[in-house]
Every structure is written in structure tokens, then in C-alpha cells.
Scaffold this motif. Structure first.
Motif, PDB file in Angstrom:
ATOM      1  N   ASP A 101      -3.667   9.218   5.393  1.00 16.25           N
ATOM      2  CA  ASP A 101      -2.408   8.390   5.149  1.00 16.25           C
ATOM      3  C   ASP A 101      -3.220   8.212   3.851  1.00 16.25           C
ATOM      4  N   TYR A 156      -6.577  -1.204   4.218  1.00  7.05           N
ATOM      5  CA  TYR A 156      -5.655  -0.668   5.599  1.00  7.05           C
ATOM      6  C   TYR A 156      -5.868  -2.122   6.433  1.00  7.05           C
ATOM      7  N   LYS A 165      -0.895  -0.385   7.051  1.00 12.55           N
ATOM      8  CA  LYS A 165      -0.281  -0.023   5.489  1.00 12.55           C
ATOM      9  C   LYS A 165      -1.612  -0.640   4.663  1.00 12.55           C
ATOM     10  N   TYR A 356       2.009  -1.063  -2.052  1.00 11.99           N
ATOM     11  CA  TYR A 356       1.201   0.095  -0.768  1.00 11.99           C
ATOM     12  C   TYR A 356       0.758   1.667  -0.801  1.00 11.99           C
ATOM     13  N   ASP A 359       3.530   4.124  -0.506  1.00 14.58           N
ATOM     14  CA  ASP A 359       5.400   3.861   0.546  1.00 14.58           C
ATOM     15  C   ASP A 359       6.124   2.147  -0.705  1.00 14.58           C
ATOM     16  N   ARG A 362       7.796   0.333   1.402  1.00 11.79           N
ATOM     17  CA  ARG A 362       7.003  -1.027   1.728  1.00 11.79           C
ATOM     18  C   ARG A 362       7.093  -2.324   0.485  1.00 11.79           C
TER      19      ARG A 362
END
Length: 500
Positions: A101, A156, A165, A356, A359, A362
Motif C-alpha cells: 500500500d 499505519y 490505513k 490518508y 485514499d 476516506r
């Protein structure tokens, strides 16, 4: 007390000169002074720079609290890179997710750890570096001149039902957080801080930074049992210990020699509210220590703290805003809640993270403009936590909106139920959940630590202490309750098990 400095410098300029001892780090490798810390930071930065990485590349670390692990949070940003610390307690699937990620191009670890991974866990093109490969003769890289808003780290958040995340933190976020905490904790160069929290946890990483911002000494500790912490306090004589509620419960369950307990002058708590029995226990066990209850969230690092002199009279309070934070209590319609009226805790100011990582959806949900009536402008973190501000200005945590129990038309705070359950000593830890019920909509289920032999006493006491709509319908007793990688009670795992 360290003076407040509102100017955001690059985080790698943080270490200041220590006091008479000039000791920055005490670990298994020995003692490192502040000049040695500066040199090692520059050497690790030069080592990373030699890998020919692109500016802003992500450097992940999966290490116990070695000397390199302590230095990497400053060395990677000095090299123009972004540090991604991975909790050493995580397993291969979680490690693989964070590496993929974050798009990490380097993983700094140890051979034994990498042997636990499987093919494909480390992304193609991600270089692995071992701390043993650092050349002690390499010339240090000079301090950086990065701007305050340059991305420095991705932390994270631990997740159980969903994947973790990554929260994006700038140089200014890290610097101002360190100065803020060092200031309100009254840290000085004479202090020695025992670091038991993971450095991948925002609370643990800030403890490192705030210690060095004050010119104090940091002693990292990887421990297996609570008794290891007692032995470390006896051996290292720290003045300061930070923990989360489950750790305090464990530390109160074992014996402490009086002379060892009195070495501690400062206890700090975050990662969950302290219950009244824990507060009472800590004040009795560590009479020489000031107790600092704190509330925070990774997206804004820390929001509030309660001054030690207020703890006895307000054990259920999370206090007031920390320096550099503006904490608002907001109604659903966006207006300011009145004293005594519940509302959402909204954190504004320069400690707010950048969102984030990768992302946008979110990020848009949690990071939104501060209300127009706020003193400051810019992005704020809308926490999802319900709090109440008293007439005295002190805040009290009520619960998370997504954890509130809706029973027979009542909104019930699980925190309130949990505090009531542990107040009588029948159990020391409990989690309250709402579970589907045909008659009530949701009924209260309590998962508690113990064998259940005192459940009748507990039920009788709660019938006296709580109204009928707050009475738990059922209790589940466990020898121990699950914890996440940061040592906090794993509420998501408990809820998933109980509601599946």
C-alpha cells in the motif's frame, strides 16, 4: 519546561543538546550522547541516500527497538525520504499490505524477520537492507532544509476488521507534536524516559521526539511481561513511563518494590480512557509520579491532556487542548455545542495530518474544513468521537458514534458501561457492545476478564448503580482479552467475534 516554538523546522534538526549527562540514548549497544546521535542520524541518512532513491520514496522499517530503529524516523526525512515504520508485532499478511500500500522501495529489517515472509510479500523492486550492513565509517549527511509541509512519515493505524490505513505526517506535524508534548509534560534535560511503546505507534514515536526535544534521555525497551518493565525501571531509573490502559492493569497486578516505584516521577496514558480504579491504583502504587491522562488520534496525533492536579477530582475527564491544538465540540448541524451538550470532537490546527495515503475517499470523510466559527481555518479532523465540555472547560469522552449502543430508544455510551463494570473490582477489564435484540433493538453485552465467580455480585451492584436501560443483558467471561499490536484492547476483534 521547554519553551514553545511555533516555527516548524525539519524533523531531523530536532535533537538538542542534553543536560549535564548529555545522554540521548541508552540501549543494549551502550550509551549514545547527543553528538553521537547527530552523527548516527547523518550516517543513516547517507546510507539511504547511497541507494539512489527518488525524492519522497518510502523507506519501511520492520525492526525491534534497535538503535537503527530509533534513528530512522529522523534519518529517512533527512535523506528526503518518507519513513514507514511497521510494528514488529505484525504478521506477514499485515506487513505485506503495508509494504504494498505504501509503495515502499526499501525495507530495512533483519534476516530472521524476512524469513517469516512468503514469496510476493515484498513487492517487486523493493530493496531489502539489513541494519548490519551500515558502514560506520560513512560520512554523515548534513541536516536537511525541507519545508514544514514536506511529507516525512506514513504511520499505519492498526486495523482488525479492515486493513490498516496510512496517515501522512509532515515535518511540521512531527516537530510541533514533539514541542507541544515536551512542554505540557514539563520534560527537562534531567529526565530519562523508558520507551515501552512501539515506535510505529504515534504515541511511541512522539515519545522519542519529545524526549530529545527536551534534551532528555530515551531508553527503548522491548518487553515480554510486565515484570520486565519493573526490572527495567529498577535498572535504568527512568523518571517517565508511558502506557496504554491494558499495560497499567498488568503493572498494577504485580509487585513493585517501593523504592523502585518511587523512581517514576511522571506517568502518561493514551490509547484509551483510564478507569477510576486504574487511576486510584496508579496514584497509590506510584505516589511520587504525576499522572497525565491524554486523548489522541493518529490523524491529529494528540488533542487533549489533563493536568495532574486535576486528576483526583476529575478522573473521567480527558482535559483540555494541548498546545498548538484547537479542540471544538460540534453539533450535527455544524454549530458549537453548549457546555454539557454532547457533540463531535473536531481537532483543528497545525497538528492535523495531511490525510490518508492514496485514499482520497476516506480522507474526504475524516478531513474536512474547520467550522467557520473556529479560531483557525484550514483542514480539521472530524474524529467521530462524542464528547461533552463541562462548564469548567474540561472535556469528557462519551464514545465513538459507530460504537454507541442504541437500546430501547436510548443512546448508551459503552465507555460509561465499562467504567461502571470495573468500578467495584469484580473484574479489572471489560468491553461493552451492542448486540441485536428483537425486543430492544440492541442489548448490552459485556465481555470481561475473569472466571465469572463474582457475576452475581456485579449484577447486584449495577442494579443499584445504573438505570434499568443500562443494565447488561449478558456477560461473557474470558481469562484474557485480545489486544492489538499497540497493546490496546482489540475492540474490533471482540466485536467481530461476538456479532458474527
Amino acid at each position: 519546561m521547554i519553551a514553545l516554538d511555533p516555527i516548524p523546522f525539519p524533523i531531523d534538526t530536532l535533537p538538542l543538546r542534553g543536560g549535564a549527562s548529555d545522554v540521548a540514548l541508552i540501549d543494549r549497544a551502550g550509551v549514545l550522547d547527543f553528538a553521537g546521535l547527530e552523527r548516527l542520524t547523518g550516517q543513516v541518512a547517507a546510507w539511504l541516500s547511497a541507494q539512489n532513491l527518488a525524492p519522497g520514496a518510502r523507506v519501511a522499517s520492520w525492526l525491534p527497538k534497535t538503535r537503527l530503529a530509533c534513528v530512522l524516523p529522523m534519518a529517512a526525512p533527512r535523506a528526503g525520504l518518507v519513513h514507514v515504520p511497521i510494528n514488529p508485532m505484525l504478521k506477514r499478511a499485515q506487513v505485506a499490505h503495508i509494504l504494498g500500500d505504501s509503495g515502499a522501495t526499501v525495507l530495512v529489517s533483519q534476516p530472521a524477520r524476512l524469513e517469516t515472509l512468503e514469496s510476493g510479500d515484498i513487492p517487486d523492486g523493493c530493496l531489502t537492507l539489513f541494519e548490519s550492513a551500515l558502514d560506520p565509517s560513512i560520512q554523515p549527511l548534513p541536516r536537511s532544509n525541507a519545508s514544514g509541509d514536506t511529507l516525512a512519515a506514513i504511520l499505519y493505524t492498526s486495523g482488525s476488521t479492515g486493513r490498516p490505513k496510512g496517515v501522512m505526517l509532515s515535518h511540521a506535524n512531527l516537530w510541533l507534536g514533539a514541542i507541544s508534548v515536551a512542554h505540557y509534560l514539563n520534560l527537562s534535560a534531567a529526565d530519562r524516559v523508558l520507551g515501552v511503546l512501539p515506535l510505529s505507534f504515534d504515541y511511541g514515536q512522539n515519545q522519542l521526539f519529545s524526549t530529545w526535544a527536551a534534551g532528555a534521555s530515551y531508553a527503548p525497551l522491548d518487553y515480554l511481561t510486565a515484570r520486565d518493565v519493573v526490572k527495567a525501571v529498577e535498572r535504568l531509573a527512568p523518571t517517565t513511563l508511558a502506557g496504554v490502559p491494558p499495560l497499567w492493569v498488568q503493572l498494577l497486578e504485580i509487585e513493585w518494590p517501593e523504592t523502585v516505584a518511587n523512581l517514576l516521577k511522571r506517568l502518561t496514558n493514551s490509547g484509551g480512557a483510564l478507569t477510576a480504579p486504574i487511576v486510584t491504583g496508579l496514584r497509590a502504587r506510584f505516589p511520587s509520579a504525576d499522572l497525565y491522562p491524554m486523548y489522541g488520534l493518529t490523524e491529529a496525533f494528540r488533542s487533549t491532556y489533563l493536568s495532574p492536579e486535576l486528576v483526583a477530582d476529575h478522573p473521567d475527564s480527558i482535559g483540555r487542548a494541548i498546545p498548538f491544538a484547537e479542540v471544538l465540540v460540534v453539533r450535527p448541524d455544524g454549530t458549537s455545542a453548549e457546555p454539557g451538550e454532547p457533540g463531535e470532537l473536531v481537532h483543528a490546527g497545525p497538528l492535523v495530518a495531511q490525510g490518508y495515503w492514496r485514499d482520497l475517499e476516506r480522507t474526504a470523510m475524516r478531513f474536512r474544513p474547520a467550522p467557520a466559527w473556529a479560531k483557525g481555518s484550514g483542514m480539521a479532523v472530524w474524529s467521530g468521537d462524542t464528547v461533552v465540555r463541562g462548564a469548567d472547560g474540561l472535556l469528557r469522552f462519551v464514545g465513538r458514534d459507530d460504537e454507541m449502543i442504541k437500546s430501547a430508544g436510548n443512546r448508551i455510551s459503552p465507555t460509561e458501561i465499562e467504567e461502571a463494570v470495573v468500578a467495584g473490582g469484580e473484574t479489572v477489564e471489560a468491553v461493552a457492545l451492542g448486540v441485536a435484540d428483537a425486543r430492544l433493538g440492541q442489548a448490552i453485552l459485556v465481555i470481561a476478564r475473569g472466571d465469572g465467580t463474582r457475576e452475581a455480585d456485579l449484577r447486584a451492584r449495577l442494579r443499584r448503580d445504573l438505570p434499568s436501560f443500562q443494565q447488561p443483558l449478558r456477560y461473557v467471561w474470558r481469562a484474557d482479552l485480545p489486544r492489538n499490536a499497540n497493546g490496546k484492547l482489540d475492540r474490533a476483534a471482540i466485536k467481530a467475534e461476538m456479532t458474527s
